[in-house]
Scaffold this active site. Structure first.
Site, PDB file in Angstrom:
ATOM      1  N   ALA A  71       1.112  -0.947  -0.123  1.00  0.00           N
ATOM      2  CA  ALA A  71      -0.151  -0.318   0.211  1.00  0.00           C
ATOM      3  C   ALA A  71       1.037   1.205   0.481  1.00  0.00           C
ATOM      4  CB  ALA A  71      -0.555  -0.159   1.421  1.00  0.00           C
ATOM      5  N   ASN A  72       1.887   1.415  -0.014  1.00  0.00           N
ATOM      6  CA  ASN A  72       2.514   2.129   0.227  1.00  0.00           C
ATOM      7  C   ASN A  72       3.480   2.772  -1.549  1.00  0.00           C
ATOM      8  OD1 ASN A  72       5.184   0.071  -0.432  1.00  0.00           O
ATOM      9  ND2 ASN A  72       6.182   1.320  -0.822  1.00  0.00           N
ATOM     10  N   SER A 194      -4.305  -9.399 -13.655  1.00  0.00           N
ATOM     11  CA  SER A 194      -3.889  -8.805 -14.867  1.00  0.00           C
ATOM     12  C   SER A 194      -4.633  -9.494 -15.658  1.00  0.00           C
ATOM     13  CB  SER A 194      -2.760  -8.490 -14.178  1.00  0.00           C
ATOM     14  OG  SER A 194      -1.535  -8.432 -15.697  1.00  0.00           O
ATOM     15  N   TYR A 228       4.973 -13.626 -13.862  1.00  0.00           N
ATOM     16  CA  TYR A 228       4.359 -12.930 -13.750  1.00  0.00           C
ATOM     17  C   TYR A 228       3.063 -13.779 -14.325  1.00  0.00           C
ATOM     18  CZ  TYR A 228       1.824  -8.430 -12.874  1.00  0.00           C
ATOM     19  OH  TYR A 228       1.073  -7.260 -12.931  1.00  0.00           O
TER      20      TYR A 228
HETATM   21  N1  LIG Z   1       0.808  -0.925 -13.078  1.00  0.00           N
HETATM   22  C1  LIG Z   1       0.826  -1.954 -13.630  1.00  0.00           C
HETATM   23  O1  LIG Z   1       0.576  -1.745 -15.261  1.00  0.00           O
HETATM   24  C2  LIG Z   1      -0.717  -3.390 -13.892  1.00  0.00           C
HETATM   25  C3  LIG Z   1      -0.742  -3.787 -14.596  1.00  0.00           C
HETATM   26  C4  LIG Z   1      -1.953  -4.719 -14.430  1.00  0.00           C
HETATM   27  C5  LIG Z   1      -1.727  -5.190 -12.652  1.00  0.00           C
HETATM   28  N2  LIG Z   1      -0.917  -4.916 -11.683  1.00  0.00           N
HETATM   29  C6  LIG Z   1      -0.762  -4.986 -10.695  1.00  0.00           C
HETATM   30  O2  LIG Z   1      -1.971  -3.799 -10.170  1.00  0.00           O
HETATM   31  C7  LIG Z   1      -0.644  -4.481  -8.967  1.00  0.00           C
HETATM   32  C8  LIG Z   1      -0.076  -2.569  -8.564  1.00  0.00           C
HETATM   33  O3  LIG Z   1       0.879  -3.027  -8.866  1.00  0.00           O
HETATM   34  P1  LIG Z   1       1.828  -1.655  -9.227  1.00  0.00           P
HETATM   35  O4  LIG Z   1       1.164  -1.133 -10.916  1.00  0.00           O
HETATM   36  O5  LIG Z   1       1.037  -0.781  -8.637  1.00  0.00           O
HETATM   37  O6  LIG Z   1       2.843  -1.605  -8.453  1.00  0.00           O
HETATM   38  P2  LIG Z   1       3.841  -1.072  -7.566  1.00  0.00           P
HETATM   39  O7  LIG Z   1       4.033   0.583  -7.812  1.00  0.00           O
HETATM   40  O8  LIG Z   1       5.762  -0.824  -7.700  1.00  0.00           O
HETATM   41  O9  LIG Z   1       3.431  -1.080  -6.494  1.00  0.00           O
HETATM   42  C9  LIG Z   1       3.708  -2.648  -6.539  1.00  0.00           C
HETATM   43  C10 LIG Z   1       3.940  -2.993  -4.436  1.00  0.00           C
HETATM   44  O10 LIG Z   1       3.814  -4.546  -3.835  1.00  0.00           O
HETATM   45  C11 LIG Z   1       4.911  -4.197  -3.369  1.00  0.00           C
HETATM   46  N3  LIG Z   1       5.819  -6.012  -2.415  1.00  0.00           N
HETATM   47  C12 LIG Z   1       6.953  -5.585  -4.138  1.00  0.00           C
HETATM   48  N4  LIG Z   1       7.169  -6.302  -3.357  1.00  0.00           N
HETATM   49  C13 LIG Z   1       6.847  -7.010  -2.395  1.00  0.00           C
HETATM   50  C14 LIG Z   1       7.574  -8.376  -1.207  1.00  0.00           C
HETATM   51  N5  LIG Z   1       8.747  -8.589  -1.046  1.00  0.00           N
HETATM   52  N6  LIG Z   1       6.583  -8.443   0.270  1.00  0.00           N
HETATM   53  C15 LIG Z   1       5.883  -7.519   0.307  1.00  0.00           C
HETATM   54  N7  LIG Z   1       5.587  -5.980  -0.732  1.00  0.00           N
HETATM   55  C16 LIG Z   1       5.343  -6.007  -2.009  1.00  0.00           C
HETATM   56  C17 LIG Z   1       5.644  -2.670  -3.263  1.00  0.00           C
HETATM   57  O11 LIG Z   1       6.419  -2.307  -2.077  1.00  0.00           O
HETATM   58  P3  LIG Z   1       8.189  -1.926  -2.502  1.00  0.00           P
HETATM   59  O12 LIG Z   1       7.755  -0.225  -2.911  1.00  0.00           O
HETATM   60  O13 LIG Z   1       8.253  -2.016  -1.044  1.00  0.00           O
HETATM   61  O14 LIG Z   1       8.524  -2.693  -3.788  1.00  0.00           O
HETATM   62  C18 LIG Z   1       4.682  -2.197  -3.717  1.00  0.00           C
HETATM   63  O15 LIG Z   1       4.373  -0.881  -2.862  1.00  0.00           O
HETATM   64  C19 LIG Z   1      -0.071  -5.563  -8.778  1.00  0.00           C
HETATM   65  O16 LIG Z   1      -0.811  -6.436  -8.626  1.00  0.00           O
HETATM   66  C20 LIG Z   1      -0.064  -5.397 -10.127  1.00  0.00           C
HETATM   67  O17 LIG Z   1       0.097  -6.932 -10.734  1.00  0.00           O
HETATM   68  C21 LIG Z   1      -0.863  -3.550 -13.131  1.00  0.00           C
END
Ligand SMILES: NC(=O)c1ccc[n+]([C@@H]2O[C@H](COP(=O)([O-])OP(=O)(O)OC[C@H]3O[C@@H](n4cnc5c(N)ncnc54)[C@H](OP(=O)(O)O)[C@@H]3O)[C@@H](O)[C@H]2O)c1
Length: 375
Positions: A71-72, A194, A228
Site C-alpha cells: 500500500a505504499n 492482470s 508474472y
Molecule cells: N501497473 C500496471 O500497469 C499493472 C497492470 C496490471 C496489473 N497490475 C497490478 O497492480 C498491482 C499494483 O501494482 P502497481 O502497478 O501499483 O506497482 P508498484 O507501484 O510497484 O506497487 C507494488 C507494491 O507491491 C509491493 N511489494 C513488492 N514486493 C513485495 C514484497 N516482497 N513484499 C511485500 N510487498 C511487496 C511494493 O513494495 P515496495 O515499494 O517495497 O517495492 C509496492 O508497494 C499489482 O498486483 C500489479 O500486478 C498493475
C-alpha cells in the site's frame, strides 16, 4: 497575344490553388475524422474510466477496516489514500517501513492508517505480520491483495521458491488464510489481477497434474513475463477456490484488472519496461483510474451477494479458458497447500532462532525517514 497569355496565368494559378485547397481541405477533414475515431477508440479502451474517488462517492466506509498489501506505492497507495479519506481504517501491509511511513503521512487522514511490516518473499515475515494483525485487529471488512513484482531476474526466495510466484501469489495466499477467521461475515477480498493471465498455456497433462516447476519456474524455463503471468493465473484460481469455500457464507471474492501499462513503480526492475511504460503513459489509465476497479470490487453495494467474478474497467469480464477450469483451481490449491506445508514444517525449528520479536513502526517525522531511507 502576349496580353492574352498573361491574362490566363492568374486563372491557371487560381485553378491550381483551388484544386490544392480543396484536396488539402479534404485531407484535413479526413485527418480530423481519423483523429476523432482514434480518440473515441482510446476513450473506449483505456483513457477515460472513473477515478477511485468517483467510484467511492456516496459510499459510507466509516467503521470499516481494509487491509491492503503493497500500500505504499502506485495503485495500492492510491487505494489507501482514497479509503482513508472516506473514513475507512486502512491496514497497510508493506515491505519497506520507511517508504510506508512516508506514504502514510502523505494521506489526509493519516491517523486512520496503520502499518504492518510484510515481506511476501519470506513466509516467516508473512507469519509474523499475520500474527500481529490477529493480535491487534478484531475484524477486517475488506482485503485487497495488491502487492506484486514484475520484471525481476530469476531469484529464489529464502523459502526456495521463485520470487515472482511467491510474492504475487503464494505469500498472499498464506497471509489471507492466516487471518481468515477475523474476516467480517460479509467481508470482501479483492485480488489485484492482470489481463496477462491470458498468456499462460499449459498442455492437458500439465493441467491434470500441476507441479511445483510449473508455477515456481526453474531458472532454465524462466522469463519474468512468464512468471508474472503464471502468478496472476494462480490468483484467479485462488478466487475460484475461495468462493467455493465461502459459498453461502456472505463473504465474497473478486479479481480486478486495474489497467494495462499504468505507469507505476512496477516496471522499475528492467529499463526496457520502464521505457515502454513511460512511452505508453499518455495512452493508459492514470493511477487513480487504475485503482478504481479494485476499489469498486471492494466497496460497491452493487456487488452485494455476488462472488467469483473477474472485473476490468469496473465491468464483469470473462477470464481465459485456463482460468475458468475449476478442476484446475482445486489442483492448484492442493499444490499450494503442499508447497506451504513443506516449507512451514521445515522452518519451524529455525523460527525460534531466526524470527525477531515484532517491532511496532515508530512515528518518525518525514525528514528523518527520508534521511534514513536514502542512507
Ligand atoms: N501497473 C500496471 O500497469 C499493472 C497492470 C496490471 C496489473 N497490475 C497490478 O497492480 C498491482 C499494483 O501494482 P502497481 O502497478 O501499483 O506497482 P508498484 O507501484 O510497484 O506497487 C507494488 C507494491 O507491491 C509491493 N511489494 C513488492 N514486493 C513485495 C514484497 N516482497 N513484499 C511485500 N510487498 C511487496 C511494493 O513494495 P515496495 O515499494 O517495497 O517495492 C509496492 O508497494 C499489482 O498486483 C500489479 O500486478 C498493475
Amino acid at each position: 497575344m502576349l496580353r492574352l497569355y498573361f491574362n490566363r496565368i492568374p486563372h491557371k494559378l487560381n485553378r491550381v490553388n483551388n484544386v490544392f485547397l480543396s484536396t488539402t481541405a479534404k485531407k484535413g477533414i479526413l485527418f480530423k475524422n481519423y483523429l476523432s475515431a482514434v480518440g473515441s477508440r482510446f476513450d473506449f479502451i483505456t483513457i477515460h474510466g472513473p477515478t477511485v474517488d468517483e467510484v467511492t462517492k456516496d459510499i459510507d466506509l466509516s467503521n470499516k477496516t481494509c487491509l491492503i498489501t503493497g500500500a505504499n506505492s502506485g495503485i495500492g497507495f492510491e487505494m489507501a489514500k482514497c479509503l482513508s479519506s472516506r473514513e475507512c481504517s486502512v491496514l497497510m501491509a508493506c515491505r519497506n517501513p520507511y517508504a510506508a511511513n512516508i506514504a502514510k503521512n502523505a494521506c489526509e487522514n493519516s491517523h486512520l492508517l496503520k502499518l504492518y511490516e510484510l515481506n511476501l518473499a519470506s513466509l516467516r515475515s508473512v507469519k509474523k505480520c499475520s500474527d500481529e494483525i490477529l493480535k491487534e485487529q478484531p475484524k477486517i471488512d475488506m482485503v485487497i491483495l495488491n502487492a506484486a513484482v514484475f520484471g525481476l531476474p530469476w531469484t529464489l526466495t529464502e523459502d526456495s521458491l521463485e520470487t515472482t510466484f511467491q510474492v504475487n501469489y503464494l505469500g498472499q495466499y498464506v497471509l489471507l488464510t492466516n487471518i481468515e477467521h477475523i474476516l467480517a461475515p460479509d467481508a470482501r477480498v479483492v485480488i489485484v489481477s492482470s489481463e496477462s493471465h491470458r498468456h499462460v498455456s499449459w498442455d492437458f497433462n500439465h493441467q491434470l497434474t500441476p507441479t511445483e516447476a510449473m508455477v515456481s519456474l526453474p531458472e532454465q524455463e524462466y522469463t519474468s513475463i512468464r512468471a508474472y503471468n503464471i502468478s496472476k493465473l494462480c490468483g484467479i484460481h485462488f478466487m475460484h477456490y475461495l468462493s467455493y469455500r465461502w459459498v453461502n457464507s456472505g463473504k465474497s471474492v473478486f479479481c480486478a484488472h486495474p489497467g494495462s501499462f499504468v505507469k507505476t513503480r512496477l516496471c522499475r526492475n528492467w529499463w526496457p519496461y520502464e521505457l515502454l511504460y513511460t512511452s505508453m503513459k499518455p495512452f493508459s489509465k492514470s493511477i487513480s483510474q487504475a485503482a478504481a476497479t479494485p476499489i469498486f470490487c471492494a466497496t460497491s453495494p452493487e456487488l452485494q451477494g455476488l462472488s467469483d467474478i473477474y472485473f476490468k474497467d469496473c465491468k464483469r469480464c470473462e477470464v481465459s479458458d485456463l482460468a475458468q477450469d475449476l478442476h484446475l483451481s482445486f489442483r492448484i490449491y492442493d499444490l499450494t497447500k503442499t508447497l506451504v506445508r513443506d516449507r512451514v514444517a521445515s522452518s519451524t525449528d529455525a523460527d525460534a532462532v531466526r524470527v525477531k520479536p515484532a517491532v511496532a513502526f515508530p512515528d518518525v517525522d518525514e525528514a528523518t525517514l527520508v534521511a534514513n531511507y536514502s542512507g
